[in-house]
Design a protein around this motif. Structure first.
Motif, PDB file in Angstrom:
ATOM      1  N   MET A  64      -6.718  -3.849  -5.675  1.00 27.58           N
ATOM      2  CA  MET A  64      -7.085  -3.297  -6.970  1.00 27.58           C
ATOM      3  C   MET A  64      -5.962  -2.429  -7.537  1.00 27.58           C
ATOM      4  SD  MET A  64     -11.114  -2.347  -6.317  1.00 27.58           S
ATOM      5  CE  MET A  64     -11.453  -2.096  -8.050  1.00 27.58           C
ATOM      6  N   THR A  65      -5.292  -1.680  -6.669  1.00 29.50           N
ATOM      7  CA  THR A  65      -4.193  -0.839  -7.129  1.00 29.50           C
ATOM      8  C   THR A  65      -3.068  -1.666  -7.716  1.00 29.50           C
ATOM      9  OG1 THR A  65      -4.669   0.989  -5.636  1.00 29.50           O
ATOM     10  CG2 THR A  65      -2.418   0.778  -6.375  1.00 29.50           C
ATOM     11  N   CYS A 121      -7.998   5.318 -12.308  1.00 25.84           N
ATOM     12  CA  CYS A 121      -8.530   4.228 -11.484  1.00 25.84           C
ATOM     13  C   CYS A 121      -7.715   4.065 -10.202  1.00 25.84           C
ATOM     14  CB  CYS A 121      -8.525   2.922 -12.268  1.00 25.84           C
ATOM     15  SG  CYS A 121      -9.747   2.844 -13.602  1.00 25.84           S
ATOM     16  N   ILE A 122      -6.406   4.226 -10.300  1.00 23.88           N
ATOM     17  CA  ILE A 122      -5.553   4.131  -9.109  1.00 23.88           C
ATOM     18  C   ILE A 122      -5.927   5.213  -8.109  1.00 23.88           C
ATOM     19  CG2 ILE A 122      -3.182   4.436  -8.264  1.00 23.88           C
ATOM     20  CD1 ILE A 122      -2.201   3.053 -10.780  1.00 23.88           C
ATOM     21  N   SER A 146     -13.027  -8.015 -10.229  1.00 23.33           N
ATOM     22  CA  SER A 146     -13.655  -6.883 -10.912  1.00 23.33           C
ATOM     23  C   SER A 146     -12.623  -5.876 -11.400  1.00 23.33           C
ATOM     24  CB  SER A 146     -14.658  -6.195  -9.990  1.00 23.33           C
ATOM     25  OG  SER A 146     -13.999  -5.619  -8.876  1.00 23.33           O
ATOM     26  N   SER A 147     -11.502  -5.764 -10.687  1.00 21.18           N
ATOM     27  CA  SER A 147     -10.452  -4.844 -11.129  1.00 21.18           C
ATOM     28  C   SER A 147      -9.848  -5.302 -12.454  1.00 21.18           C
ATOM     29  CB  SER A 147      -9.360  -4.722 -10.059  1.00 21.18           C
ATOM     30  OG  SER A 147      -8.751  -5.974  -9.816  1.00 21.18           O
ATOM     31  N   TRP A 148      -9.717  -6.620 -12.634  1.00 18.44           N
ATOM     32  CA  TRP A 148      -9.243  -7.129 -13.923  1.00 18.44           C
ATOM     33  C   TRP A 148     -10.268  -6.862 -15.020  1.00 18.44           C
ATOM     34  CZ3 TRP A 148      -4.442  -8.284 -15.044  1.00 18.44           C
ATOM     35  CH2 TRP A 148      -3.573  -8.701 -14.025  1.00 18.44           C
ATOM     36  N   LEU A 149     -11.557  -6.952 -14.694  1.00 21.71           N
ATOM     37  CA  LEU A 149     -12.595  -6.646 -15.674  1.00 21.71           C
ATOM     38  C   LEU A 149     -12.580  -5.168 -16.039  1.00 21.71           C
ATOM     39  CD1 LEU A 149     -15.580  -8.777 -14.271  1.00 21.71           C
ATOM     40  CD2 LEU A 149     -14.046  -9.313 -16.185  1.00 21.71           C
ATOM     41  N   GLN A 360       1.141  -6.663   1.267  1.00 20.99           N
ATOM     42  CA  GLN A 360       1.702  -5.388   0.860  1.00 20.99           C
ATOM     43  C   GLN A 360       0.921  -4.861  -0.335  1.00 20.99           C
ATOM     44  OE1 GLN A 360       5.772  -6.334   0.157  1.00 20.99           O
ATOM     45  NE2 GLN A 360       6.265  -6.557   2.302  1.00 20.99           N
ATOM     46  N   SER A 361       0.857  -3.547  -0.380  1.00 19.79           N
ATOM     47  CA  SER A 361       0.153  -2.898  -1.470  1.00 19.79           C
ATOM     48  C   SER A 361       0.830  -1.594  -1.765  1.00 19.79           C
ATOM     49  CB  SER A 361      -1.317  -2.703  -1.083  1.00 19.79           C
ATOM     50  OG  SER A 361      -2.019  -2.097  -2.131  1.00 19.79           O
TER      51      SER A 361
END
Length: 364
Positions: A64-65, A121-122, A146-149, A360-361
């Protein structure tokens, strides 16, 4: 769009009926802003393009990040690209007209709301990943859509909140006390529409301060304080290094945006009170300077949220290596095409960096 744009000279109560020329420092302010905006534009375009290129070609969005970071980079890039047009119009009497005036002012407003809420949000996603790691692992791995929404909802909210900026900003001319005509791109209302003017003069800056600063600050403060408490309890060295990253994110956010929002709030509270002329000039200068500092956050976001992570930096190094290899290949090909001798042997091709398959994130 700053408080100087929301100020209207007809609200000023002139002491002893003496006029107050609030445009006396107009040329100096534009000159200072031109240099600062040029630097912000150069570094902001470079940093945010690197973030977008990295996600587009080297690193897939797997959390999501990552999705939030892509949208923050797009929002910041949209604004810094608009900065040269703002500089041009400020120096050329808004030659591009009222349409450009509305769009360019709206660009900053949309960037403000979208980027600030995305940063909140991050912080929320990092809170779930660190503080609620066990509970949220399965949920976060299945919520990429859902993160794109959520991002789409934030963009729509930013557009809605920026609607007054589009409607009421206009290009207009006014004469200062020296008889010089000054072209402005600010809020402009009919003299008979005093109710709407008073409402917008309070509503727009108040919404900007509350939704664009204090709400994200409240969310970030809670999330990052919880993250810090969790990290400080851990004995892992890497996690203690992450404490410095968290502190840097919060400190830079506050330093960039707190002065501007305090000045904007102070100015809004005193809009319908009698003010001293020199004090009002100082307030407007403070707003101009602090607004430029707030713009710097567009350059610092890629550093704080992307390149400060070790894994993201490795992708950035791969970009530089690939650019170097492609450049050498182009130069050698051009050189070879100019050779008339069959004895010329081009150098071996440069090996491009291979994309890592490791998950990776965002690294804190």
């Amino acid at each position: 769009m700053g408080s100087s744009e929301e100020y209207f000279e007809d609200d000023y109560d002139y002491k002893d009926s003496m006029p107050c020329d609030l445009n006396s420092n107009h040329k100096l302010e534009i000159e200072i802003e031109t240099y600062i905006y040029s630097l912000i534009c150069a570094f902001g375009v470079l940093g945010n393009i690197m973030v977008i290129v990295t996600y587009a070609f080297y690193k897939k969005a797997k959390s999501m990040t990552d999705v939030y970071l892509i949208n923050v980079a797009i929002a910041d890039l949209m604004f810094v690209i608009a900065l040269p047009l703002i500089i041009y119009n400020e120096n050329h009497h808004w030659h591009m007209g009222t349409v450009a005036c509305k769009l360019l002012r709206a660009t900053y407003s949309i960037n403000l709301y979208s980027s600030m809420l995305l940063l909140a949000c991050i912080s929320g996603d990092r809170y779930m990943a660190v503080v609620q790691a066990r509970r949220s692992f399965g949920i976060r791995s299945r919520t990429l859509v859902s993160s794109w929404l959520i991002c789409l909802a934030i963009w729509l909210l930013a557009l809605i909140l920026s609607t007054p900026t589009v409607i009421y900003n206009q290009r207009y001319e006014e004469q200062n006390l020296d008889g010089e005509m000054i072209v402005e791109c600010n809020f402009k209302f009919d003299h008979n529409d005093t109710d709407t003017a008073r409402l917008m003069k309070v509503l727009v800056p108040s919404t900007q301060v509350s939704v664009g600063f204090f709400l994200p600050l409240l969310i970030m403060s809670f999330c990052y304080s919880s993250i810090l408490a969790t990290l400080l309890r851990a004995k892992n060295f890497q996690r203690h290094k992450a404490v410095r990253v968290v502190l840097a994110v919060v400190v830079v956010f506050v330093i960039c945006h707190l002065p501007y929002n305090v000045a904007l709030l102070y100015h809004t509270v005193g809009l319908f009170k009698q003010r001293q002329c020199e004090a009002e000039k100082m307030t407007l200068v403070a707003i101009t300077v602090s607004r430029s500092v707030a713009y710097l956050h567009c350059c610092l976001n890629p550093i704080l949220y992307a390149f400060i992570g070790v894994k993201f930096r490795s992708h950035f190094q791969k970009i530089l290596i690939d650019l170097w290899c492609h450049g050498k290949k182009y130069i050698n090909t051009s050189r070879f095409s100019r050779q008339t001798s069959d004895l010329y042997i081009p150098p071996p091709p440069c090996k491009l960096a291979e994309e890592s398959s490791e998950k990776q994130s965002f690294t804190m």
